[in-house]
Design a protein around this motif. Structure first.
Motif, mmCIF file in Angstrom:
data_model
loop_
_atom_site.group_PDB
_atom_site.id
_atom_site.type_symbol
_atom_site.label_atom_id
_atom_site.label_comp_id
_atom_site.label_asym_id
_atom_site.label_seq_id
_atom_site.Cartn_x
_atom_site.Cartn_y
_atom_site.Cartn_z
ATOM 1 N N SER A 171 0.815 -1.220 0.000
ATOM 2 C CA SER A 171 0.000 0.000 0.000
ATOM 3 C C SER A 171 0.845 1.265 0.000
ATOM 4 C CB SER A 171 -0.933 0.013 1.226
ATOM 5 O OG SER A 171 -0.174 0.044 2.431
ATOM 6 N N GLY A 172 2.170 1.123 0.001
ATOM 7 C CA GLY A 172 3.054 2.283 0.039
ATOM 8 C C GLY A 172 3.376 2.837 -1.339
ATOM 9 N N LEU A 173 4.255 3.834 -1.374
ATOM 10 C CA LEU A 173 4.621 4.531 -2.612
ATOM 11 C C LEU A 173 5.114 3.562 -3.687
ATOM 12 C CD1 LEU A 173 5.382 7.126 -4.248
ATOM 13 C CD2 LEU A 173 7.593 7.063 -3.049
ATOM 14 N N ILE A 174 6.117 2.764 -3.350
ATOM 15 C CA ILE A 174 6.677 1.829 -4.323
ATOM 16 C C ILE A 174 5.748 0.648 -4.519
ATOM 17 C CG2 ILE A 174 8.636 0.344 -4.891
ATOM 18 C CD1 ILE A 174 9.256 3.330 -4.993
ATOM 19 N N GLY A 175 5.151 0.164 -3.452
ATOM 20 C CA GLY A 175 4.271 -1.001 -3.531
ATOM 21 C C GLY A 175 3.126 -0.810 -4.511
ATOM 22 N N LYS A 176 2.493 0.338 -4.496
ATOM 23 C CA LYS A 176 1.367 0.601 -5.403
ATOM 24 C C LYS A 176 1.819 0.618 -6.859
ATOM 25 C CE LYS A 176 -1.526 3.294 -2.215
ATOM 26 N NZ LYS A 176 -2.033 4.646 -1.894
ATOM 27 N N LYS A 177 2.960 1.268 -7.108
ATOM 28 C CA LYS A 177 3.472 1.352 -8.484
ATOM 29 C C LYS A 177 3.894 -0.031 -8.978
ATOM 30 C CE LYS A 177 5.127 6.133 -7.992
ATOM 31 N NZ LYS A 177 4.297 6.740 -9.054
ATOM 32 N N LEU A 178 4.542 -0.807 -8.121
ATOM 33 C CA LEU A 178 4.973 -2.151 -8.487
ATOM 34 C C LEU A 178 3.776 -3.055 -8.747
ATOM 35 C CD1 LEU A 178 7.128 -4.343 -8.807
ATOM 36 C CD2 LEU A 178 7.131 -4.584 -6.308
ATOM 37 N N ALA A 179 2.763 -2.949 -7.914
ATOM 38 C CA ALA A 179 1.561 -3.767 -8.097
ATOM 39 C C ALA A 179 0.927 -3.517 -9.456
ATOM 40 C CB ALA A 179 0.562 -3.470 -6.978
ATOM 41 N N ALA A 180 0.853 -2.257 -9.849
ATOM 42 C CA ALA A 180 0.259 -1.918 -11.148
ATOM 43 C C ALA A 180 1.070 -2.521 -12.297
ATOM 44 C CB ALA A 180 0.170 -0.402 -11.297
ATOM 45 N N LEU A 181 2.392 -2.460 -12.199
ATOM 46 C CA LEU A 181 3.247 -3.000 -13.268
ATOM 47 C C LEU A 181 3.122 -4.519 -13.374
ATOM 48 C CD1 LEU A 181 6.508 -0.897 -12.736
ATOM 49 C CD2 LEU A 181 4.845 -0.664 -14.588
ATOM 50 N N LEU A 182 3.118 -5.193 -12.245
ATOM 51 C CA LEU A 182 3.008 -6.654 -12.260
ATOM 52 C C LEU A 182 1.647 -7.099 -12.771
ATOM 53 C CD1 LEU A 182 4.790 -7.495 -8.887
ATOM 54 C CD2 LEU A 182 5.658 -7.930 -11.192
ATOM 55 N N GLN A 183 0.619 -6.357 -12.400
ATOM 56 C CA GLN A 183 -0.733 -6.677 -12.857
ATOM 57 C C GLN A 183 -0.833 -6.497 -14.376
ATOM 58 O OE1 GLN A 183 -3.849 -4.446 -10.792
ATOM 59 N NE2 GLN A 183 -4.822 -6.400 -10.343
ATOM 60 N N GLN A 184 -0.248 -5.415 -14.880
ATOM 61 C CA GLN A 184 -0.250 -5.163 -16.328
ATOM 62 C C GLN A 184 0.481 -6.266 -17.083
ATOM 63 O OE1 GLN A 184 1.481 -1.262 -16.771
ATOM 64 N NE2 GLN A 184 -0.165 -0.271 -15.619
ATOM 65 N N ALA A 185 1.500 -6.852 -16.435
ATOM 66 C CA ALA A 185 2.284 -7.915 -17.072
ATOM 67 C C ALA A 185 1.606 -9.277 -16.970
ATOM 68 C CB ALA A 185 3.673 -7.975 -16.453
ATOM 69 N N ALA A 216 -0.190 -12.951 -11.211
ATOM 70 C CA ALA A 216 -1.136 -13.008 -10.094
ATOM 71 C C ALA A 216 -0.481 -12.272 -8.935
ATOM 72 C CB ALA A 216 -1.435 -14.456 -9.728
ATOM 73 N N MET A 217 -0.920 -11.076 -8.662
ATOM 74 C CA MET A 217 -0.255 -10.186 -7.733
ATOM 75 C C MET A 217 -1.125 -9.966 -6.500
ATOM 76 S SD MET A 217 -0.357 -6.913 -6.502
ATOM 77 C CE MET A 217 -1.613 -6.350 -7.637
ATOM 78 N N VAL A 218 -0.497 -9.984 -5.317
ATOM 79 C CA VAL A 218 -1.193 -9.664 -4.074
ATOM 80 C C VAL A 218 -0.434 -8.536 -3.391
ATOM 81 C CG1 VAL A 218 -2.003 -10.475 -1.836
ATOM 82 C CG2 VAL A 218 -1.992 -12.037 -3.793
ATOM 83 N N ALA A 219 -1.091 -7.417 -3.153
ATOM 84 C CA ALA A 219 -0.498 -6.296 -2.428
ATOM 85 C C ALA A 219 -0.889 -6.424 -0.965
ATOM 86 C CB ALA A 219 -0.982 -4.966 -3.007
ATOM 87 N N ALA A 220 0.073 -6.800 -0.128
ATOM 88 C CA ALA A 220 -0.203 -7.080 1.282
ATOM 89 C C ALA A 220 0.316 -5.958 2.170
ATOM 90 C CB ALA A 220 0.437 -8.402 1.678
ATOM 91 N N SER A 221 -0.452 -5.653 3.214
ATOM 92 C CA SER A 221 -0.061 -4.622 4.166
ATOM 93 C C SER A 221 -0.895 -4.820 5.427
ATOM 94 C CB SER A 221 -0.317 -3.223 3.580
ATOM 95 O OG SER A 221 -1.698 -3.016 3.387
#
Length: 251
Positions: free
Chosen positions: A9-23, A26-31
């Motif tokens: 849910s942080g600055l890098i986490g949100k951006k990384l989640a979007a990139l992995l999802q676009q690729a 199966a991505m899980v953003a945990a916090s």
């Protein structure tokens, strides 16, 4: 593949989640807000079930020496133990260029301790060391302010945009583990005082930046070698000028 982002849910986490999802991963953003807390271990076994890669981009809520050390030690130990039990094949951790060169800083000592725990585990890993983010320059100016004066060292940095950090992590996460450390940095080198001066001017901030080589940076003095990357660092594409322009447009 299933990739779990700890600190999603942080600055890098949100951006990384979007990139992995676009690729298509199966991505899980945990916090903690999603019920996963690496410091306490809550929810780790459940979220890591079936995960092949874990990317740790967490950061301590407190930079006080003891608190930050406890955060990185506890969270990393808990995370690696859960990954081992779950059969995770690649642990990716975001760290900081030059951490071992500034031992006076409690924050950087804690990052070195985190890296040591990762290297001592049997989980295959890649440690990605990044230079300072453009996004944190205003915060650095804030903690360096006395009245209307910002006191900053003239030591060199090679800052990087958060977008470039996320892109590098997305690439590393889908590659084989290095079982080693790599570095990422921005395309330009600046002196810290100049960097803060340009950042404040771009946002029409009236504070004056005064060069003071005794000024502390996260509890430590800097020199030109403290936080600069090595010759083999992966270099991002975002310049300071383009980042400042995009940042101003977004406000």
């Amino acid at each position: 593949m299933k990739v779990v982002i700890i600190g999603g849910s942080g600055l890098i986490g949100k951006k990384l989640a979007a990139l992995l999802q676009q690729a298509g991963h199966a991505m899980v953003a945990a916090s903690p807000s999603s019920g996963v807390n690496a410091v306490t271990g809550e929810g780790l076994s459940q979220v890591l079930a079936g995960a092949e890669v874990v990317v740790d981009v967490t950061n301590s809520p407190s930079f006080e020496d003891e608190a930050v050390m406890n955060f990185f030690r506890s969270s990393t130990q808990n995370l690696l133990a859960a990954e081992l039990a779950a059969g995770v094949r690649h642990h990716v951790a975001l760290s900081v260029v030059g951490s071992e060169r500034v031992p006076e800083s409690g924050y950087f000592r804690a990052k070195v301790a985190q890296e040591s725990i990762i290297k001592g585990s049997t989980v295959p890993y890649t440690i990605v060391r990044a230079t300072q983010f453009f996004e944190f320059l205003e915060s650095i100016a804030y903690v360096s302010t006395q009245g209307q004066t910002v006191r900053a060292s003239s030591a060199r940095l090679q800052p990087i945009a958060a977008d470039d950090v996320a892109a590098a992590l997305a690439k590393v996460a889908t590659e084989a583990p290095l079982n080693d450390t790599c570095e990422i940095a921005g395309p330009q080198s600046f002196r810290l005082d100049e960097l803060l001066r340009r950042t404040l001017q771009a946002s029409q901030d009236p504070r004056e930046v005064v060069t003071d080589d005794d000024a502390l940076y996260f509890g430590t003095r800097l020199d030109d070698e403290s936080l600069t990357p090595g010759a083999h660092a992966r270099i991002g594409t975002t310049s300071l000028e383009s980042w400042l322009a995009n940042n101003a447009a977004a406000k």
